[in-house]
Write a protein that holds these residues in place. Structure first.
Motif: not given
Length: 300
Positions: A143-147, A190-191, A203-204, A212-213
């Protein structure tokens, strides 16, 4: 005499009755024999062998250390986008254990929670009837983000429920600094706003700070532990980048997460056979001795 619940690899009633009749010429006031079910696990690649690209239903049978069997069926439904080619599939690229990998590309404008959802269910049965298990747990990984501070950034979001209550979610990683996931109750990225105790989000970090990824590690892994008496576990896997930015139209990149890794299932159930007779001894050859047999299924 009713025997219900979990079944043996071969007929349990036949096994137990054969055991009792083998000693029926020994006069005893009472005798009880019992057999207990134990621990089961989902092993992707064998039980089940999930077909590449398949959504199910996929049915399979698990066997515990005593030879008892438990049936399960997995099913995936998808809305708001398209599956990445080759997925769903059994894989070890998400996290550190083999999982059921789901990769999905939300369509334009469907990058908010509930808009491009993959819903995974795992249901348990015995003898074709829904069956409640105990101590069900498994890992959801990566579970992560592409940022990249770009228009195609993405952010994983999961909601886990069960037919006998929601699971408890805990972090697999003990290092908060490297985790790429946050578990509720907490404030989302964020929102997004508040996320519940049965939810987890990437986490974004909006702005120049890199998010973090997770990549073949435990940074994005959570452990879900369900209440005893659960017969259906459900996971809703969403994109949430629109929620993060508080907008209604983005085109998130494809995302992928692993499900049902490191699974553990316990069945706290025993089946016993009691043989009783009022006769305590015999006095002559050919004397008839009457026995009463009672089978008890002491399970959930």
């Amino acid at each position: 005499m009713t025997l219900s619940g979990i079944r043996a690899g071969s007929s349990l009633s036949a096994k137990l009755l054969a055991s009792a009749f083998a000693v029926c010429f020994h006069v005893a006031a009472a005798m009880t024999t019992s057999a207990s079910a134990g621990d089961f696990t989902i092993n992707f690649g064998t039980t089940p062998n999930w077909p590449t690209g398949g959504l199910g239903p996929v049915s399979f049978t698990m066997t515990d250390q005593y030879g008892y069997q438990l049936d399960a069926t997995g099913l995936i439904t998808q809305i708001g986008g398209t599956a990445v080619a080759g997925y769903p599939d059994e894989t070890n690229i998400f996290g550190v254990e083999t999982s059921l990998g789901v990769a999905h590309d939300a369509s334009l404008g469907n990058s908010g929670i509930g808009e491009a959802t993959n819903t995974l269910t795992m249901s348990f049965f015995s003898g074709g009837v829904a069956f409640a298990v105990d101590n069900l747990s498994f890992v959801v990984s990566d579970i992560d983000a592409t940022d990249n501070d770009g228009a195609t950034d993405r952010c994983d979001f999961v909601t886990l429920t069960g037919d006998n209550g929601n699971p408890t979610l805990t972090y697999v990683s003990t290092n908060p600094a490297t985790r790429s996931v946050v578990i509720g109750p907490a404030t989302g990225a964020g929102s997004t706003g508040a996320i519940a105790a049965n939810q987890a989000q990437c986490v974004y970090n909006i702005g120049p700070t890199t998010s973090p990824a997770s990549s073949a590690d435990i940074n994005g892994s959570i452990l879900a532990t369900y209440p005893s008496g659960t017969s259906v576990a459900t996971i809703a896997y969403d994109e949430s980048i629109e929620n993060v930015y508080g907008v209604t139209s983005r085109d998130a990149a494809a995302r992928g997460t692993g499900f049902f890794a490191a699974s553990a299932i316990t069945v706290n159930q025993s089946i016993s056979l009691t043989k009783t007779t009022p006769t305590t001894h015999y006095s002559a050859a050919g004397q008839i001795i009457t026995y009463t047999y009672e089978i008890t299924n002491d399970g959930p």
